[in-house]
Every structure is written in C-alpha cells, then in structure tokens.
Design a protein around this motif. Structure first.
Motif, PDB file in Angstrom:
ATOM      1  N   VAL A  89       0.845  -1.192   0.000  1.00  0.00           N
ATOM      2  CA  VAL A  89       0.000   0.000   0.000  1.00  0.00           C
ATOM      3  C   VAL A  89       0.883   1.246   0.000  1.00  0.00           C
ATOM      4  O   VAL A  89       1.905   1.303   0.663  1.00  0.00           O
ATOM      5  CB  VAL A  89      -0.931   0.009   1.236  1.00  0.00           C
ATOM      6  N   MET A  90       0.458   2.222  -0.749  1.00  0.00           N
ATOM      7  CA  MET A  90       1.175   3.489  -0.812  1.00  0.00           C
ATOM      8  C   MET A  90       1.372   4.050   0.602  1.00  0.00           C
ATOM      9  O   MET A  90       0.457   4.050   1.409  1.00  0.00           O
ATOM     10  CB  MET A  90       0.357   4.459  -1.656  1.00  0.00           C
ATOM     11  N   ASP A  91       2.560   4.517   0.876  1.00  0.00           N
ATOM     12  CA  ASP A  91       2.885   5.039   2.196  1.00  0.00           C
ATOM     13  C   ASP A  91       2.401   6.485   2.334  1.00  0.00           C
ATOM     14  O   ASP A  91       2.698   7.321   1.493  1.00  0.00           O
ATOM     15  CB  ASP A  91       4.401   4.971   2.404  1.00  0.00           C
ATOM     16  N   PHE A  92       1.642   6.738   3.378  1.00  0.00           N
ATOM     17  CA  PHE A  92       1.184   8.084   3.686  1.00  0.00           C
ATOM     18  C   PHE A  92       1.846   8.507   4.990  1.00  0.00           C
ATOM     19  O   PHE A  92       1.279   8.316   6.059  1.00  0.00           O
ATOM     20  CB  PHE A  92      -0.338   8.132   3.853  1.00  0.00           C
ATOM     21  N   PRO A  93       3.053   9.034   4.901  1.00  0.00           N
ATOM     22  CA  PRO A  93       3.734   9.397   6.150  1.00  0.00           C
ATOM     23  C   PRO A  93       2.975  10.492   6.902  1.00  0.00           C
ATOM     24  O   PRO A  93       2.432  11.407   6.297  1.00  0.00           O
ATOM     25  CB  PRO A  93       5.101   9.894   5.691  1.00  0.00           C
ATOM     26  N   PHE A  94       2.918  10.331   8.199  1.00  0.00           N
ATOM     27  CA  PHE A  94       2.238  11.300   9.052  1.00  0.00           C
ATOM     28  C   PHE A  94       3.160  11.599  10.219  1.00  0.00           C
ATOM     29  O   PHE A  94       3.434  10.720  11.033  1.00  0.00           O
ATOM     30  CB  PHE A  94       0.904  10.718   9.543  1.00  0.00           C
ATOM     31  N   ASP A  95       3.641  12.819  10.272  1.00  0.00           N
ATOM     32  CA  ASP A  95       4.541  13.243  11.338  1.00  0.00           C
ATOM     33  C   ASP A  95       3.688  13.968  12.380  1.00  0.00           C
ATOM     34  O   ASP A  95       3.314  15.129  12.194  1.00  0.00           O
ATOM     35  CB  ASP A  95       5.621  14.159  10.766  1.00  0.00           C
ATOM     36  N   THR A  96       3.388  13.281  13.461  1.00  0.00           N
ATOM     37  CA  THR A  96       2.499  13.827  14.483  1.00  0.00           C
ATOM     38  C   THR A  96       3.032  15.139  15.051  1.00  0.00           C
ATOM     39  O   THR A  96       2.270  16.091  15.238  1.00  0.00           O
ATOM     40  CB  THR A  96       2.279  12.800  15.615  1.00  0.00           C
ATOM     41  N   ASP A  97       4.330  15.206  15.323  1.00  0.00           N
ATOM     42  CA  ASP A  97       4.906  16.433  15.900  1.00  0.00           C
ATOM     43  C   ASP A  97       4.774  17.614  14.945  1.00  0.00           C
ATOM     44  O   ASP A  97       4.402  18.714  15.358  1.00  0.00           O
ATOM     45  CB  ASP A  97       6.372  16.211  16.279  1.00  0.00           C
ATOM     46  N   ALA A  98       5.061  17.394  13.662  1.00  0.00           N
ATOM     47  CA  ALA A  98       4.934  18.468  12.672  1.00  0.00           C
ATOM     48  C   ALA A  98       3.469  18.886  12.527  1.00  0.00           C
ATOM     49  O   ALA A  98       3.160  20.083  12.399  1.00  0.00           O
ATOM     50  CB  ALA A  98       5.498  18.019  11.330  1.00  0.00           C
ATOM     51  N   TYR A  99       2.571  17.921  12.550  1.00  0.00           N
ATOM     52  CA  TYR A  99       1.136  18.187  12.457  1.00  0.00           C
ATOM     53  C   TYR A  99       0.695  19.100  13.597  1.00  0.00           C
ATOM     54  O   TYR A  99       0.037  20.123  13.385  1.00  0.00           O
ATOM     55  CB  TYR A  99       0.406  16.842  12.498  1.00  0.00           C
ATOM     56  N   TRP A 100       1.092  18.736  14.823  1.00  0.00           N
ATOM     57  CA  TRP A 100       0.744  19.548  15.986  1.00  0.00           C
ATOM     58  C   TRP A 100       1.330  20.947  15.863  1.00  0.00           C
ATOM     59  O   TRP A 100       0.670  21.942  16.170  1.00  0.00           O
ATOM     60  CB  TRP A 100       1.229  18.882  17.282  1.00  0.00           C
ATOM     61  N   SER A 101       2.568  21.042  15.429  1.00  0.00           N
ATOM     62  CA  SER A 101       3.230  22.340  15.311  1.00  0.00           C
ATOM     63  C   SER A 101       2.460  23.263  14.369  1.00  0.00           C
ATOM     64  O   SER A 101       2.180  24.420  14.697  1.00  0.00           O
ATOM     65  CB  SER A 101       4.663  22.142  14.815  1.00  0.00           C
ATOM     66  N   VAL A 102       2.110  22.743  13.201  1.00  0.00           N
ATOM     67  CA  VAL A 102       1.375  23.542  12.209  1.00  0.00           C
ATOM     68  C   VAL A 102       0.009  23.946  12.746  1.00  0.00           C
ATOM     69  O   VAL A 102      -0.386  25.118  12.684  1.00  0.00           O
ATOM     70  CB  VAL A 102       1.245  22.778  10.873  1.00  0.00           C
ATOM     71  N   LEU A 103      -0.727  22.982  13.291  1.00  0.00           N
ATOM     72  CA  LEU A 103      -2.092  23.285  13.728  1.00  0.00           C
ATOM     73  C   LEU A 103      -2.130  24.162  14.979  1.00  0.00           C
ATOM     74  O   LEU A 103      -3.018  25.011  15.111  1.00  0.00           O
ATOM     75  CB  LEU A 103      -2.899  22.005  13.909  1.00  0.00           C
ATOM     76  N   LEU A 104      -1.178  24.005  15.876  1.00  0.00           N
ATOM     77  CA  LEU A 104      -1.136  24.897  17.045  1.00  0.00           C
ATOM     78  C   LEU A 104      -0.836  26.326  16.621  1.00  0.00           C
ATOM     79  O   LEU A 104      -1.396  27.284  17.175  1.00  0.00           O
ATOM     80  CB  LEU A 104      -0.115  24.407  18.071  1.00  0.00           C
ATOM     81  N   SER A 105       0.028  26.476  15.629  1.00  0.00           N
ATOM     82  CA  SER A 105       0.327  27.810  15.093  1.00  0.00           C
ATOM     83  C   SER A 105      -0.931  28.427  14.472  1.00  0.00           C
ATOM     84  O   SER A 105      -1.234  29.609  14.689  1.00  0.00           O
ATOM     85  CB  SER A 105       1.444  27.707  14.051  1.00  0.00           C
ATOM     86  N   LEU A 106      -1.674  27.638  13.713  1.00  0.00           N
ATOM     87  CA  LEU A 106      -2.916  28.132  13.108  1.00  0.00           C
ATOM     88  C   LEU A 106      -3.980  28.400  14.166  1.00  0.00           C
ATOM     89  O   LEU A 106      -4.748  29.364  14.056  1.00  0.00           O
ATOM     90  CB  LEU A 106      -3.430  27.131  12.075  1.00  0.00           C
TER      91      LEU A 106
END
Length: 171
Positions: free
Chosen positions: A32-49
């Motif tokens: 299956v195609m890999d969908f990398p998900f970086d939880t720390d980066a996700y939190w960083s972006v969304l907390l900034s928004l």
C-alpha cells in the motif's frame, strides 16, 4: 486542501468551530502506498494556526486513526500520548489489503468482500477504545466494483446491528 484554506472557508461560512483531522495509519500492508504522518509536525502547524485564528474560530485538532488488531503499534498509547480533541476510528485495511485497490475484490464475490470488510470493522471496534467516533463504516462500498448498486443494509444487517450495538455500548 491546506488547513489555512479550510479555516478561512469555515470562517467565511460563519462556523464558530472547526476540527481538522488527518490520517494516521500504522503498519499498513507493504504493497500500500505510504502516507507518512509526522504527528509532531502536524501539531506544530495546527497549534500555530490555532493561535493565528484564535479570535475568529475555535480550531480543534483531531486525527483519523486507522484501527487494526494485528499490528505491533499500540494505538491506545498513541491516542493517550496526544491531546487530540477528536479521534476518528476507521478501518482502512482488511485481509492484509486496502479496499481502495481492485485486488481486494478479485477472486471473490463483491458481497463476500464487503462482508469481510464489515466483519473486520466489527473486530476493530470491539478491540479498541481509543477513538471518539467511528469513521466511514461503508468505506469498502466506495471502491467496490459496483459501488452501492448491490449494497443494502438488509444484506449485512447482522454485522451492522452488532457494530452499532457495540458502538452504543462503548458510548
């Protein structure tokens, strides 16, 4: 769609709150195609928004967590280790395959493929308590050879009723 676009659109529509989610699937089938998900980066972006838009909308941070029973990753520990406002529990894999791909349906009647998926969904819902809401119970139907042409509640009533019973029981 970038989260900032989603937020701006929600504000334009007059929505008081918005919860953004992204997919986190651990240990998917190797083909299956890999969908990398970086939880720390996700939190960083969304907390900034969240901070940027704090006076205009109540931004919540969620995740769509791929539920599986036969993987080494501890999904409950992942969920508990993050302060998500919402966790959607979804089944994306069945019989070691992703129903998105036609190979999932090859060599068996469509009805059997659907039933196998729904039974996997039930197993995942029974096995896990690390989610707030069940996601797209009919995921398999989106990609089946005939989509929903031969799909009905009646055909799968036994497993659907059990899925719903377990969900209600778990609150």
């Amino acid at each position: 769609t970038p989260p900032s676009f989603q937020i701006e659109r929600a504000i334009a529509l007059g929505m008081p709150a918005l919860c953004i989610t992204d997919h986190q699937d651990f240990d998917g089938p190797p083909d299956v195609m890999d969908f990398p998900f970086d939880t720390d980066a996700y939190w960083s972006v969304l907390l900034s928004l969240k901070e940027k838009y704090q006076d205009r909308i109540d931004l919540r941070i969620g995740v769509e967590l791929g539920l599986q029973t036969d993987i080494p990753t501890d999904l409950a520990a992942y969920a508990a280790g993050n302060s998500f406002d919402l966790i959607i529990g979804s089944t994306h894999f069945c019989d070691g395959m992703d129903p998105y791909y036609p190979i999932f349906y090859e060599g068996r009647p469509e009805e059997d493929a659907y039933r196998s998926y729904f039974e996997e969904e039930l197993k995942n819902i029974i096995a896990h308590d690390c989610f707030d809401v069940a996601g797209h119970l009919d995921f398999v139907v989106r990609y089946g050879p005939n989509k929903n042409a031969c799909y009905s509640y009646e055909k799968y009533r036994d497993v659907f009723d059990e899925i719903l019973r377990v969900l209600v029981e778990k609150g």
